[in-house]
Design a protein around this motif. Structure first.
Motif, PDB file in Angstrom:
ATOM      1  N   ALA A 244     -47.321 -66.339 -10.395  1.00  0.00           N
ATOM      2  CA  ALA A 244     -46.033 -66.529  -9.734  1.00  0.00           C
ATOM      3  C   ALA A 244     -46.225 -66.954  -8.281  1.00  0.00           C
ATOM      4  N   THR A 245     -47.284 -66.430  -7.660  1.00  0.00           N
ATOM      5  CA  THR A 245     -47.538 -66.782  -6.266  1.00  0.00           C
ATOM      6  C   THR A 245     -47.792 -68.282  -6.115  1.00  0.00           C
ATOM      7  N   ILE A 246     -48.648 -68.804  -6.982  1.00  0.00           N
ATOM      8  CA  ILE A 246     -48.932 -70.246  -6.894  1.00  0.00           C
ATOM      9  C   ILE A 246     -47.658 -71.042  -7.141  1.00  0.00           C
ATOM     10  N   ALA A 247     -46.930 -70.701  -8.179  1.00  0.00           N
ATOM     11  CA  ALA A 247     -45.743 -71.477  -8.546  1.00  0.00           C
ATOM     12  C   ALA A 247     -44.703 -71.431  -7.432  1.00  0.00           C
ATOM     13  N   ALA A 248     -44.549 -70.253  -6.817  1.00  0.00           N
ATOM     14  CA  ALA A 248     -43.483 -70.117  -5.823  1.00  0.00           C
ATOM     15  C   ALA A 248     -43.848 -70.756  -4.488  1.00  0.00           C
ATOM     16  N   GLU A 249     -45.128 -70.768  -4.135  1.00  0.00           N
ATOM     17  CA  GLU A 249     -45.496 -71.153  -2.780  1.00  0.00           C
ATOM     18  C   GLU A 249     -46.124 -72.528  -2.651  1.00  0.00           C
ATOM     19  N   MET A 250     -46.555 -73.101  -3.770  1.00  0.00           N
ATOM     20  CA  MET A 250     -47.245 -74.376  -3.664  1.00  0.00           C
ATOM     21  C   MET A 250     -46.379 -75.439  -3.004  1.00  0.00           C
ATOM     22  N   GLY A 251     -45.088 -75.411  -3.299  1.00  0.00           N
ATOM     23  CA  GLY A 251     -44.199 -76.428  -2.754  1.00  0.00           C
ATOM     24  C   GLY A 251     -44.050 -76.361  -1.235  1.00  0.00           C
ATOM     25  N   GLU A 252     -44.168 -75.149  -0.699  1.00  0.00           N
ATOM     26  CA  GLU A 252     -43.886 -75.019   0.724  1.00  0.00           C
ATOM     27  C   GLU A 252     -45.141 -74.880   1.589  1.00  0.00           C
ATOM     28  N   ALA A 253     -46.323 -74.740   0.945  1.00  0.00           N
ATOM     29  CA  ALA A 253     -47.550 -74.598   1.725  1.00  0.00           C
ATOM     30  C   ALA A 253     -47.899 -75.931   2.385  1.00  0.00           C
ATOM     31  N   VAL A 254     -48.290 -75.856   3.632  1.00  0.00           N
ATOM     32  CA  VAL A 254     -48.654 -77.097   4.341  1.00  0.00           C
ATOM     33  C   VAL A 254     -50.000 -77.581   3.826  1.00  0.00           C
TER      34      VAL A 254
END
Lengths: 291, 252
Positions: A244-254
């Motif tokens: 879930a961490t990857i799915a939720a944050e990949m879009g917003e990680a620089v």
């Protein structure tokens, strides 16, 4: 070379290329994952990453400890397996050995349908039905808990566990059963003392594949577990999993940031764990075939 | 001597096909009785009627009676079948030890029938393995899987399982057809020894085997028991022309 030989040559090479394609893809994915993920360890140590208790990727400096995520994944998986394995094995035995033929067909169809439900749909159904239910039954502030995730994931693991266990039970030679019945064993004694031993490698493999399915699942679990990156103390509190961490944050990680690389490093951790689970399952499946 | 098993007017149908026709047979206690005949004559079907293993096949219909020690087994309730099958054990064509250790294979019957407690079990396993001449070969391999034994050892082990539940009747369905000639002779020797304690019915398509081991022989053809009598009589002076044709090798 005659035209026929040339044709043969090209067809052969084409088939060979298709064959090695999957190997190449796996290797490329792993190399890419490794290249991006390893960049993280230029700035933080492996111990701090795996054992760090805090996941605050956007604080300054970012805290990138994935211990809460690993524990979250393990807790949700353990809960799902505790539900799905006994239930799955029991229903496999029912379908393979007890159910009358018509009911057996109906059950098998239902299980196929269950496995065909997209995980996002299951997650969504869980969100509107199970989440309020858990909240009310346990009288807790939120129904988005590890337990909710476990229940949803158990539903998703059941078809895998049931169908592979059932195959294993059906492939136990009939002569074992005949031998036990001819010795005066009852149906139940035959199941419990003989058939289950013959089917055991397959049942273990089924459970491992079920675990693999649960561990790698993302969507449903993200929708019902609350996603709080804290070290879980009970099944009745929100948790966040690795996936879930990857799915939720990949879009917003620089891109190129430590956060970005950390998500890739999580990918490596997932990859290694899933790989280990699948290899274990394969070992048991092959052991079952050899006998 | 009294009859251990009495079969009277036994008919059996697989769906529309009649596999046994009016079979009458009396098996004497502590004797080896052989059933011979060509494939498909109904001898294995008849054997499986004696412990009601045919019940497990769909579409089977049976009339007539089979009495064992005077009790009609076709009047038994389903819940009594384990008791019947404990008394009347079956040795199959292909040795079928369970995928368990040697010890657990032998202990299986006594355990499911609650015949022995934990301490008695060791002694019972040893005694049963001795009875089939396996103890000396296997006493150090009791915890190994029975699937690793030779075919002959497996077949002996299957017989030991029946010895352990104290079966009274042993039904043997071509017990040597998967074995080589030397192993076959050893199993036959074992059968002669077991005759002291068991009533044995053996189905075989090997006429020499029937002649070697049995005291009484029945010849079956197309579902009928054509002739039954003392083994030497059947093989030297058969009364029925069809028996004579079969044993002299004119068909079969």
């Amino acid at each position: 070379m005659s035209p026929r030989k040339i044709r043969e040559f090209f067809i052969e090479k084409l088939i060979f290329l298709s064959g090695v394609a999957s190997i190449v893809f796996v290797a490329l994915i792993f190399v890419f994952l490794l290249k991006e993920g390893v960049s993280l360890f230029k700035t933080i140590g492996l111990g701090d990453f795996l054992g760090g208790r805090f996941w605050y990727p956007i604080s300054d400096p970012p805290k990138l400890g994935i211990l809460p995520l690993i524990l979250g994944s393990l807790l949700v998986t353990a809960g799902a397996i505790a539900l799905a394995v006994p239930l799955g094995i029991a229903s496999a035995f029912y379908i393979a050995e007890v159910a009358p033929p018509r009911l057996r067909d109906a059950l098998k169809t239902c299980i196929e349908v269950l496995s065909a439900i997209p995980s996002v749909v299951l997650g969504f159904i869980g969100m509107v039905t199970l989440v309020p239910f858990i909240k009310r039954v346990f009288g807790i502030p939120t129904g988005l808990t590890a337990m909710t995730g476990s229940i949803m994931l158990a539903l998703m693991a059941l078809p895998t566990i049931i169908s592979i266990s059932e195959d294993a039970i059906n492939s136990v030679p009939g002569e074992y059963k005949a031998g036990a019945i001819a010795l005066g064993a009852t149906h139940w004694q035959t199941l419990r003392r003989v058939i289950i031993h013959g089917a055991m490698p397959g049942i273990i493999a089924a459970s491992m594949l079920g675990i693999g399915r649960v561990f790698g699942e993302t969507m449903a679990v993200m929708m019902v577990t609350g996603n709080a990156a804290v070290i879980p103390k009970s099944l009745l509190q929100p948790v966040r999993t690795l996936t879930a961490t990857i799915a939720a944050e990949m879009g917003e990680a620089v891109r190129g940031s430590e956060h970005f690389y950390a998500l890739f490093a999580i990918g490596i951790v997932l990859f290694i764990i899933s790989f280990a689970i699948n290899v274990t399952a394969d070992l048991f499946l092959n052991r079952g075939k050899k006998r | 001597m009294s009859a251990k098993i009495e079969v009277a007017k036994l008919n059996l149908w697989y769906g529309d096909f009649q596999a046994l026709i009016d079979v009458d047979l009396a098996v004497r206690e502590k004797t080896i009785t052989a059933l011979i005949g060509s494939s498909g004559c109904g001898k294995s079907t008849l054997l499986r009627c004696l412990d009601r293993m045919n019940d497990r096949i769909d579409g089977v219909r049976i009339t007539g009676s089979v009495r064992i020690d005077g009790e009609d087994i076709y009047r038994m309730k389903k819940a009594e079948l384990p008791r019947l099958r404990k008394k009347v054990g079956m040795v199959f064509q292909r040795p079928n030890p369970f995928p368990l250790s040697v010890y657990k294979n032998v202990a299986f019957g006594p355990t499911v029938h609650h015949q022995a407690n934990h301490d008695e079990l060791d002694a019972l396993v040893e005694e049963s393995l001795r009875a089939v001449n396996l103890w000396d070969e296997l006493k150090d391999r009791l915890d190994e899987s029975a699937l690793g034994l030779s075919l002959e050892q497996k077949q002996r082990l299957c017989i030991a399982r029946l010895v352990a539940v104290k079966s009274e009747v042993l039904l043997m369905d071509e017990p040597c057809s998967a074995l080589d000639p030397v192993a076959t002779l050893k199993i036959e020797e074992l059968m002669r020894r077991l005759r002291a304690d068991f009533t044995i019915v053996i189905v075989t398509h090997n006429m020499q085997q029937a002649a070697r081991v049995s005291q009484e022989t029945g010849f079956m053809l197309l579902g009928e028991l054509v002739e039954f009598g003392r083994t030497p009589d059947i093989f030297t002076s058969p009364r029925d022309k069809r028996t004579e044709d079969y044993i002299t090798g004119r068909f079969g």
